[in-house]
Design an enzyme around this catalytic site. Structure first.
Site, mmCIF file in Angstrom:
data_model
loop_
_atom_site.group_PDB
_atom_site.id
_atom_site.type_symbol
_atom_site.label_atom_id
_atom_site.label_comp_id
_atom_site.label_asym_id
_atom_site.label_seq_id
_atom_site.Cartn_x
_atom_site.Cartn_y
_atom_site.Cartn_z
ATOM 1 N N CYS A 1 0.767 -1.392 0.036
ATOM 2 C CA CYS A 1 0.128 -0.049 -0.185
ATOM 3 C C CYS A 1 0.917 1.172 -0.045
ATOM 4 C CB CYS A 1 -0.821 -0.015 1.273
ATOM 5 S SG CYS A 1 -1.935 -1.520 1.422
ATOM 6 N N HIS B 1 -3.717 6.813 1.041
ATOM 7 C CA HIS B 1 -3.967 5.431 0.283
ATOM 8 C C HIS B 1 -5.371 5.229 0.748
ATOM 9 C CE1 HIS B 1 -3.864 1.597 -0.543
ATOM 10 N NE2 HIS B 1 -3.988 0.920 0.517
ATOM 11 N N ASN C 1 -9.746 -1.183 -2.771
ATOM 12 C CA ASN C 1 -8.199 -0.798 -2.618
ATOM 13 C C ASN C 1 -7.442 -1.405 -3.733
ATOM 14 O OD1 ASN C 1 -5.663 -0.940 -1.325
ATOM 15 N ND2 ASN C 1 -6.151 -1.940 0.428
HETATM 16 O O1 UT7 Z 1 -4.631 -1.864 2.154
HETATM 17 C C1 UT7 Z 1 -4.211 -2.870 3.158
HETATM 18 C C2 UT7 Z 1 -4.752 -2.407 4.318
HETATM 19 N N1 UT7 Z 1 -5.768 -2.979 4.996
HETATM 20 C C3 UT7 Z 1 -6.438 -2.315 5.849
HETATM 21 O O2 UT7 Z 1 -6.388 -1.353 5.877
HETATM 22 C C4 UT7 Z 1 -7.787 -3.137 6.325
HETATM 23 C C5 UT7 Z 1 -7.936 -2.650 7.661
HETATM 24 N N2 UT7 Z 1 -9.145 -3.351 7.966
HETATM 25 C C6 UT7 Z 1 -10.495 -2.971 7.909
HETATM 26 O O3 UT7 Z 1 -10.534 -2.514 7.026
HETATM 27 C C7 UT7 Z 1 -11.454 -3.769 8.728
HETATM 28 O O4 UT7 Z 1 -10.815 -4.641 9.714
HETATM 29 C C8 UT7 Z 1 -12.467 -4.643 7.776
HETATM 30 C C9 UT7 Z 1 -13.101 -3.949 6.947
HETATM 31 C C10 UT7 Z 1 -11.599 -5.788 7.031
HETATM 32 C C11 UT7 Z 1 -13.095 -5.505 8.645
HETATM 33 O O5 UT7 Z 1 -14.023 -4.915 9.501
HETATM 34 P P1 UT7 Z 1 -14.292 -5.051 11.085
HETATM 35 O O6 UT7 Z 1 -15.138 -4.115 11.468
HETATM 36 O O7 UT7 Z 1 -12.769 -5.062 11.389
HETATM 37 O O8 UT7 Z 1 -14.800 -6.537 11.026
HETATM 38 P P2 UT7 Z 1 -14.336 -7.782 11.727
HETATM 39 O O9 UT7 Z 1 -13.183 -8.297 11.247
HETATM 40 O O10 UT7 Z 1 -14.448 -7.726 13.263
HETATM 41 O O11 UT7 Z 1 -15.487 -8.894 11.309
HETATM 42 C C12 UT7 Z 1 -16.901 -8.538 11.959
HETATM 43 C C13 UT7 Z 1 -17.825 -9.460 11.308
HETATM 44 C C14 UT7 Z 1 -17.180 -11.149 11.520
HETATM 45 O O12 UT7 Z 1 -18.344 -11.921 12.121
HETATM 46 P P3 UT7 Z 1 -18.530 -12.314 13.434
HETATM 47 O O13 UT7 Z 1 -17.445 -12.942 13.910
HETATM 48 O O14 UT7 Z 1 -18.919 -10.870 14.364
HETATM 49 O O15 UT7 Z 1 -19.822 -13.029 13.336
HETATM 50 C C15 UT7 Z 1 -16.873 -11.568 10.253
HETATM 51 O O16 UT7 Z 1 -17.017 -12.874 9.966
HETATM 52 O O17 UT7 Z 1 -17.925 -9.361 10.087
HETATM 53 C C16 UT7 Z 1 -17.716 -10.644 9.445
HETATM 54 N N3 UT7 Z 1 -17.398 -10.341 8.091
HETATM 55 C C17 UT7 Z 1 -18.161 -10.332 7.036
HETATM 56 N N4 UT7 Z 1 -19.417 -10.178 7.062
HETATM 57 C C18 UT7 Z 1 -20.077 -10.056 5.530
HETATM 58 C C19 UT7 Z 1 -15.893 -10.398 7.733
HETATM 59 N N5 UT7 Z 1 -15.939 -10.008 6.523
HETATM 60 C C20 UT7 Z 1 -17.416 -10.088 5.704
HETATM 61 C C21 UT7 Z 1 -17.900 -9.597 4.650
HETATM 62 N N6 UT7 Z 1 -19.322 -9.687 4.549
HETATM 63 N N7 UT7 Z 1 -17.133 -9.376 3.576
#
Ligand code: UT7
Length: 338
Positions: free
Chosen positions: A116, A264, A294
């Site tokens: 990134c 980014h 992204n």
């Molecule tokens: O450029 C590279 C750098 N990358 C980044 O900067 C990414 C940084 N991180 C993020 O943007 C966020 O952490 C995410 C968008 C990836 C995830 O968001 P979050 O609010 O941290 O969600 P989480 O990982 O805590 O997941 C919450 C819930 C989980 O379900 P449970 O365990 O609460 O039942 C996941 O399984 O959301 C679920 N989940 C999804 N649900 C629907 C994870 N991905 C998805 C999805 N659709 N695509």
């Protein structure tokens, strides 16, 4: 007089296959609401299914546009810097592949593997090469084809929904001038302790069997990018303000000196958190992740090209700041004045 690194032309390439959040719901258990709420992303573009198209192919299209705007022929380039985490092949680098596609015979080409922050590392490297006299007209390309390497099942949904394909290219040139223009300052960082938080493991030279043939079941996921989303998110929102303060301390500038910030495009929520924490006017931050997802090394040069097309910046004296955080971990910032 001092050498200054100035931008002569920019270009971008966006593949033709539009993939909306609703399209993704046909491949995995996800929803438009979840994706928009957590990331701001509405759609992304992927290379058409079945098409043979690598990072250097998208890079080539972006390069032709940047060269045209700069008024350069490929032969005018004396150095190529290519940033990607999704190279066409394991080796040689995509910079070499792009070089020959541009019809060049011996122009040096360097690949940058900084994810990134690939564009930030590339621009800082180009600036250093120009100031050292090693090169004077440099083509910088950030390009990614993520779509061929994403786990498009529910297992990979946390990563797969985030990424889009695309390329951005920038022609930079060294000019002798006393004016305070061009690349004014760069700050780069890395912390390899965060490597496991966002990585693609295979193929891996550290394994006795690099190709890890015969993987079964979920083991196949080792070929796909994996991420500890919350760790990346939390570290990003800490490091982005930190590096902003560092580059301001280095230049003696403040936010009032900056006309537009290009973060980014990893997650709209990260950029909003940064904007609110730093108490920056929303209008000073350029975001387009809603349209492209992204695109990693391509995200900042694509955003720059769009902002120039929209005439948001580009007037003499306009001052912009690039900033990013991502896999590695790596992070950094560059300040540039037109
Ligand atoms: O450029 C590279 C750098 N990358 C980044 O900067 C990414 C940084 N991180 C993020 O943007 C966020 O952490 C995410 C968008 C990836 C995830 O968001 P979050 O609010 O941290 O969600 P989480 O990982 O805590 O997941 C919450 C819930 C989980 O379900 P449970 O365990 O609460 O039942 C996941 O399984 O959301 C679920 N989940 C999804 N649900 C629907 C994870 N991905 C998805 C999805 N659709 N695509």
């Amino acid at each position: 007089m001092m050498k200054k690194t100035v931008i002569r032309g920019t270009g971008k390439a966006i593949p033709s296959r539009l993939v909306t959040n609703n399209d993704l719901t046909k491949m995995m258990d996800t929803s438009d609401e979840w994706i928009q709420q957590r990331t701001g992303i509405k759609q992304r573009y992927w290379v058409p299914e079945g098409e043979i198209m690598g990072a250097s192919d998208l890079g080539l299209e972006a390069s032709h546009k940047a060269l045209e705007k700069a008024g350069w022929k490929p032969e005018d380039i004396d150095f190529i810097i290519f940033a990607t985490l999704s190279p066409d092949i394991f080796f040689p680098g995509s910079g070499c592949l792009l070089q020959t596609k541009l019809g060049l015979k011996s122009t040096p080409a360097l690949d940058i593997r900084q994810q990134c922050t690939g564009f930030l590392y590339s621009l800082a490297t180009a600036d250093a090469y120009i100031k050292s006299g090693l090169a004077n007209k440099i083509l910088i390309v950030g390009a990614e084809v993520h779509s061929s390497g994403l786990d498009k099942t529910t297992r990979g949904r946390d990563v797969a929904v985030l990424f889009g394909d695309g390329a951005g290219a920038v022609c930079v040139e060294g000019v002798d001038t006393d004016e305070n223009i061009g690349v004014l300052a760069s700050v780069l960082h890395a912390d390899g302790k965060g490597a496991d938080a966002l990585m693609t493991e295979l193929p891996a030279s550290r394994l006795p069997d690099r190709m890890a043939l015969g993987l079964e079941g979920d083991e196949i996921a080792r070929y796909y990018p994996v991420m500890n989303g919350q760790s990346v998110f939390k570290t990003a929102v800490r490091k982005l303000p930190e590096v902003t303060r560092e580059i301001f301390a280095k230049t003696g500038m403040t936010i009032d000196d900056i006309d537009l910030i290009f973060p980014h495009q990893a997650n709209l929520r990260i950029n909003q958190a940064y904007q609110q924490f730093m108490k920056i006017d929303e209008a000073k931050i350029f975001n387009n992740i809603q349209k492209y997802g992204n695109t990693t090394a391509a995200s900042i040069p694509i955003a720059l090209d769009e902002a120039l097309e929209q005439n948001l910046i580009g007037k003499q004296g306009d001052t912009i700041m690039f900033i990013g955080f991502g896999a590695g971990f790596t992070w950094g910032s560059v300040i540039y004045r037109f």
